[in-house]
Design an enzyme around this catalytic site. Structure first.
Site, PDB file in Angstrom:
ATOM      1  N   ARG A  15       4.306  -3.712  11.015  1.00 30.22           N
ATOM      2  CA  ARG A  15       3.532  -2.907  11.961  1.00 30.22           C
ATOM      3  C   ARG A  15       2.852  -3.802  13.008  1.00 30.22           C
ATOM      4  O   ARG A  15       2.741  -5.007  12.826  1.00 30.22           O
ATOM      5  CB  ARG A  15       2.438  -2.111  11.209  1.00 30.22           C
ATOM      6  CG  ARG A  15       2.980  -1.005  10.357  1.00 30.22           C
ATOM      7  CD  ARG A  15       1.931  -0.440   9.413  1.00 30.22           C
ATOM      8  NE  ARG A  15       1.693  -1.324   8.284  1.00 30.22           N
ATOM      9  CZ  ARG A  15       0.785  -1.102   7.326  1.00 30.22           C
ATOM     10  NH1 ARG A  15       0.013  -0.038   7.398  1.00 30.22           N
ATOM     11  NH2 ARG A  15       0.637  -1.948   6.326  1.00 30.22           N
ATOM     12  N   LYS A  75      -3.148  -5.719   8.878  1.00 34.18           N
ATOM     13  CA  LYS A  75      -3.536  -6.113   7.520  1.00 34.18           C
ATOM     14  C   LYS A  75      -4.633  -7.175   7.549  1.00 34.18           C
ATOM     15  O   LYS A  75      -4.907  -7.789   8.571  1.00 34.18           O
ATOM     16  CB  LYS A  75      -2.323  -6.628   6.735  1.00 34.18           C
ATOM     17  CG  LYS A  75      -1.349  -5.534   6.353  1.00 34.18           C
ATOM     18  CD  LYS A  75      -1.973  -4.359   5.621  1.00 34.18           C
ATOM     19  CE  LYS A  75      -2.286  -4.647   4.176  1.00 34.18           C
ATOM     20  NZ  LYS A  75      -2.868  -3.446   3.485  1.00 34.18           N
ATOM     21  N   TYR A  94      -7.525  -3.509   8.670  1.00 38.65           N
ATOM     22  CA  TYR A  94      -7.744  -3.217   7.251  1.00 38.65           C
ATOM     23  C   TYR A  94      -8.233  -4.490   6.587  1.00 38.65           C
ATOM     24  O   TYR A  94      -7.686  -5.575   6.832  1.00 38.65           O
ATOM     25  CB  TYR A  94      -6.431  -2.795   6.569  1.00 38.65           C
ATOM     26  CG  TYR A  94      -5.990  -1.384   6.883  1.00 38.65           C
ATOM     27  CD1 TYR A  94      -6.778  -0.295   6.525  1.00 38.65           C
ATOM     28  CD2 TYR A  94      -4.777  -1.131   7.519  1.00 38.65           C
ATOM     29  CE1 TYR A  94      -6.376   1.005   6.813  1.00 38.65           C
ATOM     30  CE2 TYR A  94      -4.368   0.157   7.811  1.00 38.65           C
ATOM     31  CZ  TYR A  94      -5.181   1.224   7.453  1.00 38.65           C
ATOM     32  OH  TYR A  94      -4.789   2.499   7.739  1.00 38.65           O
ATOM     33  N   HIS A  96      -9.923  -4.374   2.889  1.00 37.61           N
ATOM     34  CA  HIS A  96      -9.825  -4.207   1.424  1.00 37.61           C
ATOM     35  C   HIS A  96     -10.485  -5.381   0.688  1.00 37.61           C
ATOM     36  O   HIS A  96      -9.898  -5.986  -0.216  1.00 37.61           O
ATOM     37  CB  HIS A  96      -8.349  -4.063   1.003  1.00 37.61           C
ATOM     38  CG  HIS A  96      -7.688  -2.855   1.594  1.00 37.61           C
ATOM     39  ND1 HIS A  96      -8.024  -1.569   1.230  1.00 37.61           N
ATOM     40  CD2 HIS A  96      -6.725  -2.731   2.536  1.00 37.61           C
ATOM     41  CE1 HIS A  96      -7.290  -0.701   1.923  1.00 37.61           C
ATOM     42  NE2 HIS A  96      -6.502  -1.387   2.729  1.00 37.61           N
ATOM     43  N   GLU A 118     -10.519   0.870   6.678  1.00 32.49           N
ATOM     44  CA  GLU A 118     -10.504   1.750   5.505  1.00 32.49           C
ATOM     45  C   GLU A 118     -11.861   2.325   5.135  1.00 32.49           C
ATOM     46  O   GLU A 118     -11.927   3.223   4.298  1.00 32.49           O
ATOM     47  CB  GLU A 118      -9.901   1.009   4.292  1.00 32.49           C
ATOM     48  CG  GLU A 118     -10.767  -0.059   3.664  1.00 32.49           C
ATOM     49  CD  GLU A 118     -10.719  -1.404   4.406  1.00 32.49           C
ATOM     50  OE1 GLU A 118     -10.170  -1.454   5.510  1.00 32.49           O
ATOM     51  OE2 GLU A 118     -11.274  -2.385   3.866  1.00 32.49           O
ATOM     52  N   ASP A 270      -4.127  -1.881  -3.337  1.00 34.39           N
ATOM     53  CA  ASP A 270      -4.927  -2.579  -2.318  1.00 34.39           C
ATOM     54  C   ASP A 270      -6.412  -2.609  -2.693  1.00 34.39           C
ATOM     55  O   ASP A 270      -7.179  -3.398  -2.152  1.00 34.39           O
ATOM     56  CB  ASP A 270      -4.720  -1.979  -0.919  1.00 34.39           C
ATOM     57  CG  ASP A 270      -4.928  -0.485  -0.871  1.00 34.39           C
ATOM     58  OD1 ASP A 270      -5.229   0.117  -1.919  1.00 34.39           O
ATOM     59  OD2 ASP A 270      -4.791   0.100   0.220  1.00 34.39           O
TER      60      ASP A 270
HETATM   61  N1  LIG Z   1      -0.365   0.375  -1.145  1.00 35.68           N
HETATM   62  C1  LIG Z   1      -0.404   0.831   0.095  1.00 35.68           C
HETATM   63  O1  LIG Z   1       0.418   0.481   0.942  1.00 35.68           O
HETATM   64  C2  LIG Z   1      -1.462   1.833   0.478  1.00 35.68           C
HETATM   65  C3  LIG Z   1      -1.367   2.535   1.693  1.00 35.68           C
HETATM   66  C4  LIG Z   1      -2.334   3.507   1.967  1.00 35.68           C
HETATM   67  C5  LIG Z   1      -3.377   3.745   1.075  1.00 35.68           C
HETATM   68  N2  LIG Z   1      -3.437   3.004  -0.063  1.00 35.68           N
HETATM   69  C6  LIG Z   1      -4.499   3.198  -1.063  1.00 35.68           C
HETATM   70  O2  LIG Z   1      -4.262   4.347  -1.864  1.00 35.68           O
HETATM   71  C7  LIG Z   1      -5.494   4.722  -2.481  1.00 35.68           C
HETATM   72  C8  LIG Z   1      -5.710   6.229  -2.329  1.00 35.68           C
HETATM   73  O3  LIG Z   1      -6.002   6.528  -0.978  1.00 35.68           O
HETATM   74  P1  LIG Z   1      -6.270   8.024  -0.454  1.00 35.68           P
HETATM   75  O4  LIG Z   1      -6.338   7.951   1.024  1.00 35.68           O
HETATM   76  O5  LIG Z   1      -5.345   8.983  -1.093  1.00 35.68           O
HETATM   77  O6  LIG Z   1      -7.744   8.280  -1.005  1.00 35.68           O
HETATM   78  P2  LIG Z   1      -8.479   9.701  -1.102  1.00 35.68           P
HETATM   79  O7  LIG Z   1      -9.934   9.414  -1.022  1.00 35.68           O
HETATM   80  O8  LIG Z   1      -7.894  10.678  -0.139  1.00 35.68           O
HETATM   81  O9  LIG Z   1      -8.094  10.195  -2.558  1.00 35.68           O
HETATM   82  C9  LIG Z   1      -8.533   9.567  -3.709  1.00 35.68           C
HETATM   83  C10 LIG Z   1      -8.615  10.603  -4.810  1.00 35.68           C
HETATM   84  O10 LIG Z   1      -8.940   9.922  -6.034  1.00 35.68           O
HETATM   85  C11 LIG Z   1      -9.727  10.810  -6.780  1.00 35.68           C
HETATM   86  N3  LIG Z   1     -10.379  10.087  -7.866  1.00 35.68           N
HETATM   87  C12 LIG Z   1     -11.423   9.214  -7.823  1.00 35.68           C
HETATM   88  N4  LIG Z   1     -11.720   8.768  -9.067  1.00 35.68           N
HETATM   89  C13 LIG Z   1     -10.822   9.354  -9.909  1.00 35.68           C
HETATM   90  C14 LIG Z   1     -10.585   9.290 -11.314  1.00 35.68           C
HETATM   91  N5  LIG Z   1     -11.352   8.534 -12.109  1.00 35.68           N
HETATM   92  N6  LIG Z   1      -9.570  10.040 -11.836  1.00 35.68           N
HETATM   93  C15 LIG Z   1      -8.794  10.804 -11.041  1.00 35.68           C
HETATM   94  N7  LIG Z   1      -8.973  10.909  -9.702  1.00 35.68           N
HETATM   95  C16 LIG Z   1      -9.966  10.193  -9.144  1.00 35.68           C
HETATM   96  C17 LIG Z   1     -10.677  11.389  -5.747  1.00 35.68           C
HETATM   97  O11 LIG Z   1     -11.311  12.597  -6.206  1.00 35.68           O
HETATM   98  C18 LIG Z   1      -9.723  11.656  -4.589  1.00 35.68           C
HETATM   99  O12 LIG Z   1      -9.166  12.960  -4.610  1.00 35.68           O
HETATM  100  C19 LIG Z   1      -6.548   3.836  -1.804  1.00 35.68           C
HETATM  101  O13 LIG Z   1      -6.835   2.710  -2.584  1.00 35.68           O
HETATM  102  C20 LIG Z   1      -5.887   3.422  -0.523  1.00 35.68           C
HETATM  103  O14 LIG Z   1      -6.438   2.229   0.034  1.00 35.68           O
HETATM  104  C21 LIG Z   1      -2.518   2.054  -0.367  1.00 35.68           C
END
Ligand SMILES: NC(=O)c1ccc[n+]([C@@H]2O[C@H](COP(=O)([O-])OP(=O)(O)OC[C@H]3O[C@@H](n4cnc5c(N)ncnc54)[C@H](O)[C@@H]3O)[C@@H](O)[C@H]2O)c1
Length: 363
Positions: A15, A75, A94, A96, A118, A270
């Site tokens: 990106r 990133k 970002y 993290h 983020e 992340d």
């Molecule tokens: N790996 C990647 O390339 C990448 C890309 C984008 C986002 N992410 C990551 O993915 C993760 C999720 O992001 P998102 O935007 O969906 O967040 P979000 O805030 O929209 O959703 C997170 C959900 O987790 C739930 N939650 C919290 N604690 C919990 C628990 N103990 N049990 C069950 N559910 C629980 C919350 O209620 C919420 O609905 C983040 O860490 C984000 O940084 C990673």
């Protein structure tokens, strides 16, 4: 202001942080924009497009980092970029930091002002600069999980949706936010038996109402996680506690009880991941096996689809980058409380309360 857009250096990151049309808007406002050679190439934007938008193309990252007062990236800065940190440098990207303490230390030691996409947060607790990449990563998680379940990719050889007379696969998604819902929509669309586990009652009600039973909504407790995870063919980790490390709600014993050739895609990697057996992987070596289960934990999944991801990301981030450039960092942070939530380090300290708890020595 001099704004720098370096080429991303994380493994197979594709990106770019500013598109040519963004460069034009910045230049029209009187700013100088330095773009590293080939920074946009993998996202479909060549140097000629940047040049004709008014950017200066720079061959080496030194020429960007050393001259720009605002660096706009995708990133988090990597080790080899820490040498550019200095007190008058501002970074918008970002970060993290919860999962990269050494970066938090380097930013603080060199008094860099760092704003993390983020944690930019609206009054109703939405994360507008995380959402577009979460949508992408969620959908990619459904696709990658499907692919890894194929026998020749190490999986158990299960077609997630099944065919007439066979059972569909079980998909369990922990966390029903943007990542989780997008992953579940993909697997539901493939006709897999899909369950979302979330801690928020409001989220569970929303899922019940929206999907009318096509996606099962289960309250998150240690017992429900054990029950559902152990029968999952594909487990997607999608928890977020904004800015903080993700809790390891899936224990090693749950993973050990999953059947051989099942797959875990922990998108929350992340922020440290939500599975006890998870460790970070990369696009070069995306998977490993533990307890007979394939683990996938790539922290920059949207890099797989740069044409979509760069467009979605920069549409969300650019208005803030323009605001920072036009108003100056301090003014922009003072005037815009949504942007101010993104401030993570300044003047040698971590400023975000959740990070101050994690890194008391830097607070
Ligand atoms: N790996 C990647 O390339 C990448 C890309 C984008 C986002 N992410 C990551 O993915 C993760 C999720 O992001 P998102 O935007 O969906 O967040 P979000 O805030 O929209 O959703 C997170 C959900 O987790 C739930 N939650 C919290 N604690 C919990 C628990 N103990 N049990 C069950 N559910 C629980 C919350 O209620 C919420 O609905 C983040 O860490 C984000 O940084 C990673």
């Amino acid at each position: 202001m001099i704004i720098g857009v370096p080429k991303e250096i994380k493994t197979r990151e594709t990106r770019v942080a500013v598109r040519p049309d963004g460069v034009k808007k910045l230049v029209d406002c009187g700013h100088t924009v330095l773009v590293e050679k080939n920074a946009g190439w993998l996202s479909g934007y060549d140097d000629a497009a940047y040049k004709s938008s008014g950017a200066t193309i720079i061959d080496h990252p030194d020429g960007i980092w050393e001259k720009a007062s605002l660096i706009v990236k995708v990133k988090e800065p990597l080790d080899s970029e820490y040498k550019y940190f200095r007190p008058d440098l501002n970074i918008f990207t970002y970060l993290h930091l919860a999962s990269v303490p050494e970066l938090a230390e380097a930013l603080c030691k060199n008094k860099v002002t760092a704003i993390g996409y983020e944690t930019v947060e609206t009054d109703d607790h939405q994360l507008p600069l995380l959402i577009p990449m979460s949508e992408v990563a969620g959908r990619v998680a459904g696709q990658v999980g499907t692919y890894l379940l194929h026998k020749n990719h190490g999986g158990k050889g299960l077609l997630l949706g099944g065919v007439t007379g066979t059972r569909p696969g079980n998909v369990v998604v922990i966390g029903g936010g943007y990542v989780g819902l997008n992953a579940a929509e993909v697997t539901m669309g493939l006709r897999a038996d899909t369950t979302i586990i979330d801690i928020s009652d409001e989220k569970l009600k929303y899922i019940e109402k929206k999907y009318e039973g096509r996606i099962r909504a289960v309250r998150s407790t240690p017992e429900s996680i054990k029950e559902w995870v152990t029968k999952a063919d594909l487990l997607v980790g999608a928890i977020l506690v904004a800015g903080d490390r993700a809790p390891h709600v899936v224990k090693q014993s749950h993973v050990a009880a999953m059947s051989h050739g099942s797959v875990i895609v922990d998108v929350a990697i992340d922020q440290g991941g939500c599975v006890e057996t998870i460790r970070q992987t990369s696009h070069d070596a995306p998977t490993y096996e533990a307890h007979g289960v394939i683990h996938y934990a790539v922290p920059n999944m949207p890099a797989l689809t740069p044409h979509t991801s760069t467009e979605a990301l920069t549409t969300a981030t650019f208005p803030y980058a323009l605001k920072i450039a036009n108003e100056g960092v301090m003014n922009a942070l003072e005037k815009d409380r949504v942007l101010a939530k993104g401030l993570q380090t300044m003047g040698g300290k971590v400023t975000l309360p959740v990070l101050a708890k994690l890194f008391p020595n830097l607070a």
